[in-house]
Design a protein around this motif. Structure first.
Motif, PDB file in Angstrom:
ATOM      1  N   TRP A 107       0.857  -1.188   0.000  1.00  0.00           N
ATOM      2  CA  TRP A 107       0.000   0.000   0.000  1.00  0.00           C
ATOM      3  C   TRP A 107       0.893   1.237   0.000  1.00  0.00           C
ATOM      4  N   PHE A 108       0.605   2.182  -0.923  1.00  0.00           N
ATOM      5  CA  PHE A 108       1.373   3.413  -0.991  1.00  0.00           C
ATOM      6  C   PHE A 108       0.948   4.358   0.132  1.00  0.00           C
ATOM      7  N   HIS A 109       1.903   5.139   0.633  1.00  0.00           N
ATOM      8  CA  HIS A 109       1.588   6.118   1.671  1.00  0.00           C
ATOM      9  C   HIS A 109       2.459   7.357   1.521  1.00  0.00           C
ATOM     10  N   TYR A 110       1.807   8.509   1.693  1.00  0.00           N
ATOM     11  CA  TYR A 110       2.409   9.834   1.621  1.00  0.00           C
ATOM     12  C   TYR A 110       2.246  10.423   3.016  1.00  0.00           C
ATOM     13  N   VAL A 111       3.365  10.694   3.723  1.00  0.00           N
ATOM     14  CA  VAL A 111       3.311  10.964   5.161  1.00  0.00           C
ATOM     15  C   VAL A 111       3.808  12.374   5.451  1.00  0.00           C
ATOM     16  N   GLU A 112       2.973  13.158   6.142  1.00  0.00           N
ATOM     17  CA  GLU A 112       3.298  14.538   6.504  1.00  0.00           C
ATOM     18  C   GLU A 112       3.500  14.645   8.019  1.00  0.00           C
ATOM     19  N   SER A 113       4.603  15.239   8.426  1.00  0.00           N
ATOM     20  CA  SER A 113       4.849  15.500   9.850  1.00  0.00           C
ATOM     21  C   SER A 113       4.263  16.858  10.202  1.00  0.00           C
ATOM     22  N   LEU A 114       3.273  16.874  11.087  1.00  0.00           N
ATOM     23  CA  LEU A 114       2.613  18.119  11.471  1.00  0.00           C
ATOM     24  C   LEU A 114       3.338  18.822  12.607  1.00  0.00           C
ATOM     25  N   GLU A 115       4.144  18.049  13.365  1.00  0.00           N
ATOM     26  CA  GLU A 115       4.919  18.591  14.483  1.00  0.00           C
ATOM     27  C   GLU A 115       6.256  17.869  14.519  1.00  0.00           C
ATOM     28  N   LEU A 116       7.156  18.338  15.416  1.00  0.00           N
ATOM     29  CA  LEU A 116       8.350  17.559  15.686  1.00  0.00           C
ATOM     30  C   LEU A 116       7.892  16.183  16.147  1.00  0.00           C
ATOM     31  N   SER A 117       8.313  15.148  15.451  1.00  0.00           N
ATOM     32  CA  SER A 117       7.620  13.863  15.571  1.00  0.00           C
ATOM     33  C   SER A 117       8.596  12.721  15.758  1.00  0.00           C
ATOM     34  N   LEU A 118       8.201  11.762  16.584  1.00  0.00           N
ATOM     35  CA  LEU A 118       8.940  10.508  16.750  1.00  0.00           C
ATOM     36  C   LEU A 118       7.967   9.343  16.634  1.00  0.00           C
ATOM     37  N   SER A 119       8.295   8.404  15.763  1.00  0.00           N
ATOM     38  CA  SER A 119       7.481   7.200  15.570  1.00  0.00           C
ATOM     39  C   SER A 119       8.362   5.978  15.731  1.00  0.00           C
ATOM     40  N   LEU A 120       7.714   4.873  16.062  1.00  0.00           N
ATOM     41  CA  LEU A 120       8.404   3.594  16.127  1.00  0.00           C
ATOM     42  C   LEU A 120       7.615   2.588  15.287  1.00  0.00           C
ATOM     43  N   SER A 121       8.285   1.944  14.338  1.00  0.00           N
ATOM     44  CA  SER A 121       7.598   0.982  13.478  1.00  0.00           C
ATOM     45  C   SER A 121       8.216  -0.398  13.657  1.00  0.00           C
ATOM     46  N   VAL A 122       7.372  -1.398  13.596  1.00  0.00           N
ATOM     47  CA  VAL A 122       7.812  -2.795  13.645  1.00  0.00           C
ATOM     48  C   VAL A 122       7.481  -3.406  12.282  1.00  0.00           C
ATOM     49  N   VAL A 123       8.517  -3.753  11.538  1.00  0.00           N
ATOM     50  CA  VAL A 123       8.382  -4.221  10.160  1.00  0.00           C
ATOM     51  C   VAL A 123       8.628  -5.722  10.114  1.00  0.00           C
ATOM     52  N   SER A 124       7.690  -6.448   9.507  1.00  0.00           N
ATOM     53  CA  SER A 124       7.775  -7.910   9.439  1.00  0.00           C
ATOM     54  C   SER A 124       7.610  -8.377   8.005  1.00  0.00           C
ATOM     55  N   PRO A 125       8.360  -9.398   7.569  1.00  0.00           N
ATOM     56  CA  PRO A 125       8.202  -9.909   6.203  1.00  0.00           C
ATOM     57  C   PRO A 125       6.776 -10.394   5.960  1.00  0.00           C
ATOM     58  N   SER A 126       6.258 -10.084   4.784  1.00  0.00           N
ATOM     59  CA  SER A 126       4.910 -10.531   4.419  1.00  0.00           C
ATOM     60  C   SER A 126       5.000 -11.791   3.569  1.00  0.00           C
ATOM     61  N   GLU A 127       3.899 -12.503   3.491  1.00  0.00           N
ATOM     62  CA  GLU A 127       3.870 -13.699   2.653  1.00  0.00           C
ATOM     63  C   GLU A 127       4.071 -13.321   1.187  1.00  0.00           C
ATOM     64  N   GLU A 128       3.469 -12.208   0.770  1.00  0.00           N
ATOM     65  CA  GLU A 128       3.658 -11.764  -0.607  1.00  0.00           C
ATOM     66  C   GLU A 128       5.144 -11.566  -0.918  1.00  0.00           C
ATOM     67  N   GLU A 129       5.830 -10.902  -0.006  1.00  0.00           N
ATOM     68  CA  GLU A 129       7.250 -10.613  -0.205  1.00  0.00           C
ATOM     69  C   GLU A 129       8.064 -11.896  -0.355  1.00  0.00           C
ATOM     70  N   LEU A 130       7.773 -12.889   0.461  1.00  0.00           N
ATOM     71  CA  LEU A 130       8.581 -14.112   0.464  1.00  0.00           C
ATOM     72  C   LEU A 130       8.248 -15.024  -0.714  1.00  0.00           C
ATOM     73  N   ILE A 131       6.980 -15.091  -1.098  1.00  0.00           N
ATOM     74  CA  ILE A 131       6.618 -15.876  -2.283  1.00  0.00           C
ATOM     75  C   ILE A 131       7.316 -15.306  -3.518  1.00  0.00           C
ATOM     76  N   LEU A 132       7.234 -13.988  -3.680  1.00  0.00           N
ATOM     77  CA  LEU A 132       7.813 -13.355  -4.865  1.00  0.00           C
ATOM     78  C   LEU A 132       9.334 -13.349  -4.818  1.00  0.00           C
ATOM     79  N   SER A 133       9.896 -13.302  -3.626  1.00  0.00           N
ATOM     80  CA  SER A 133      11.356 -13.369  -3.516  1.00  0.00           C
ATOM     81  C   SER A 133      11.862 -14.735  -3.967  1.00  0.00           C
ATOM     82  N   GLU A 134      11.131 -15.783  -3.624  1.00  0.00           N
ATOM     83  CA  GLU A 134      11.514 -17.133  -4.050  1.00  0.00           C
ATOM     84  C   GLU A 134      11.499 -17.228  -5.575  1.00  0.00           C
TER      85      GLU A 134
END
Length: 601
Positions: free
Chosen positions: A364-391
């Motif tokens: 999914w595409f995303h366009y992200v705007e920071s409205l203030e001084l900002s800190l985020s934490l993301s947890v990124v995990s491999p998807s099934e789509e990614e691994l099927i296509l990588s194979e």
């Protein structure tokens, strides 16, 4: 006091007297209490003193440790990076280099189709224990609120400044819209002649990052693996899995081949990331292949989110470009003559506040705007789509015996015609090549450009070449060298991954475009001529007739990623179907059947 009072009472009771020195030369006579009584009287005071001394020692030790670990804070005002000073001086017209920063306005042609679905965590989980699993299975963005018990829920900017000595790899941009350039393959990426508008600064103290948040000289953006917090009071990996709440957002549905995982653990594949940005910073529209749970720690952001099927309206950079996976369109001032399909783009919107958790599905595409001084934490995990296509992507191709550039071009053409004839949704190779060109390359290489006219005008994909030894068509020689069976087997395997039921049609097209670009670069020997191959060699208007499909015995047995994961991990239903196919394949292999068998008619 108690001891002294007791001593005086004992002295009165014994009626002891002290002779005057002037009255008599006799030896002075004193009366003492027994020693054991004095010791007993002083014992409480001694114990209390020892406890106080030990407590003071512990406080001193903690203070020394904190001073040693605390980053040095400049005594004077925080330093301002040279880039901000340079551009700030030019931008300032009234002698004041500070301005309020806001994201550039998005052009009204970008229609807002609705808001991202908002769910109350406490309410949903109380009613449905599988709520989070269902969120991920649906592959739709969801904004979660009232999420309790996060390790980072009480973090402040001061905590981060205390924990991180220096921000490494801080990115700077004069105008704030960050389209990143990444040399994924050094020496093998397109050179569009554009200068990189994003600079990377040397180590920057967190105080300087904050102090320049309203500086007119430009915008700062920082991201780093959360391992940078190791050893500080904010460390996320405490050694106690049950208290590491970031693991709640690690998706374990993905399967990795045994050989890919090797000695790695889930902690080497899934890791929290920190993202910090000045107000006004914009991350250009892009997609990620993984699951992403993003927690807003402080500050706020606005997300414009686009489903995968709108990829053709966003005109992403070519896969061979340093800014691959990112849109070419200026969202504030779109060039509709160059990007006409952008006019129909529609977005979902989400405003993310501190404590909110946003789920971003793969592709999914995303366009992200920071409205203030900002800190985020993301947890990124491999998807099934990614691994099927990588194979499928890394499947070896039977081109090892080829020599010379003409043979490589003809071999790539023969293979891609077989591959595209098997990919679902592809009407013809020419249809596919034209879409790829207009969606990714037209803005960089217009058909009217001198480059395209000169290079494409006399290029026939070497179809007229003759084998100098036999006089036969060089294409026939290449086909015989590779073998039709080998070509079809490779095309079958790769297309099977692309056509997997877990892969949405829009994701399949994007991935197939990436794959074809890579083959074209290999064939032509450089990325600049890849589009010449695509336009010149894939101009066939009809699809090849695909021979009867054969059933494949799939590769090595897979293992579930997340042996040390938290309770409640789950496997996606699509993965269970994949496991069933693998089970049947192992049963056939155990019975001594050949690796491939023809389906009965």
């Amino acid at each position: 006091e108690h001891s002294a009072t007791k001593t005086r009472k004992m002295a009165k009771k014994s009626k002891a007297t002290i002779a005057s020195p002037a009255a008599t030369p006799e030896r002075k006579r004193f009366s003492f209490c027994p020693p054991y009584i004095a010791v007993l009287a002083l014992l409480p005071l001694l114990v209390f003193s020892a406890v106080e001394i030990f407590s003071l020692f512990q406080k001193w030790k903690a203070h020394v440790t904190a001073v040693e670990n605390k980053p040095s804070v400049p005594q004077s005002a925080p330093s301002i990076p040279v880039a901000l000073e340079r551009d700030g001086d030019a931008a300032s017209t009234n002698g004041n280099a500070k301005i309020p920063k806001i994201p550039p306005p998005v052009h009204p042609i970008v229609k807002i189709g609705g808001e991202v679905e908002v769910k109350d965590w406490k309410v949903e989980t109380a009613q449905n224990a599988d709520f989070l699993r269902e969120v991920v299975v649906r592959r739709r963005p969801v904004l979660l609120r009232n999420v309790p018990g996060q390790q980072w829920s009480t973090w402040t900017l001061e905590d981060l400044e205390f924990a991180v000595t220096a921000f490494k790899g801080v990115r700077y941009h004069r105008h704030g819209v960050f389209t990143l350039r990444n040399e994924r393959d050094p020496g093998g990426m397109l050179d569009d002649g554009a200068e990189d508008a994003v600079e990377t600064l040397s180590d920057l103290h967190p105080l300087s990052f904050r102090a320049t948040a309203d500086h007119s000289g430009g915008y700062l953006y920082w991201t780093q693996d959360a391992a940078v917090l190791n050893g500080s009071q904010l460390e996320l990996r405490t050694g106690n899995v049950s208290t590491e709440t970031w693991r709640h957002w690690a998706v374990k549905e993905a399967q990795l081949e045994l050989g890919d995982l090797q000695d790695a653990s889930i902690d080497d594949v899934i890791m929290p990331m920190l993202w910090m940005s000045h107000p006004g910073v914009v991350a250009q529209a892009h997609y990620d292949k993984s699951h992403n749970f993003v927690t807003q720690i402080f500050g706020s952001k606005r997300w414009l989110i686009f489903p995968p099927f709108q990829h053709f309206r966003l005109y992403q950079h070519p896969h061979l470009h340093p800014s691959y996976k990112q849109s070419q369109v200026n969202f504030s001032d779109p060039d509709l003559a160059t990007f006409p399909q952008f006019e129909g783009v529609n977005a979902l919107v989400a405003t993310v506040e501190p404590g909110d958790v946003l789920y971003m599905p793969p592709y999914w595409f995303h366009y992200v705007e920071s409205l203030e001084l900002s800190l985020s934490l993301s947890v990124v995990s491999p998807s099934e789509e990614e691994l099927i296509l990588s194979e499928a992507y890394w499947r070896d191709l039977p081109f090892g015996n080829l020599e010379g550039p003409q043979e490589r071009v003809l071999a790539a053409r023969l293979y891609l015609l077989e591959f595209l004839s098997r990919v679902g949704g592809v009407k013809s190779p020419k249809w596919f090549a034209d879409r790829l060109y207009h969606q990714r390359y037209a803005a960089l290489y217009p058909e009217t450009s001198l480059f395209m006219q000169e290079r494409l005008g006399g290029f026939d994909c070497h179809l007229s070449e003759k084998d100098p030894l036999t006089g036969a068509s060089l294409e026939d020689t290449v086909r015989n060298t590779i073998g039709t069976k080998a070509l079809r087997e490779a095309a079958d395997f790769v297309a099977e991954g692309a056509n997997d039921e877990a892969i949405l049609p829009a994701i399949r097209e994007q991935w197939a475009q990436n794959y074809v670009e890579e083959i074209a670069r290999w064939a032509m020997g450089n990325p600049d001529d890849a589009i010449i191959f695509i336009k010149g060699c894939l101009s066939v208007d009809t699809k090849l007739k695909v021979p009867e499909q054969e059933e494949w015995v799939e590769g090595p047995e897979v293992i579930k990623l997340g042996e040390n994961a938290m309770p409640g991990d789950w496997v996606d239903p699509a993965e269970r179907r994949r496991q069933e196919r693998r089970r049947k394949a192992r049963e056939r292999a155990a019975k001594g059947r050949p690796q491939r068998k023809q389906e009965s008619k």
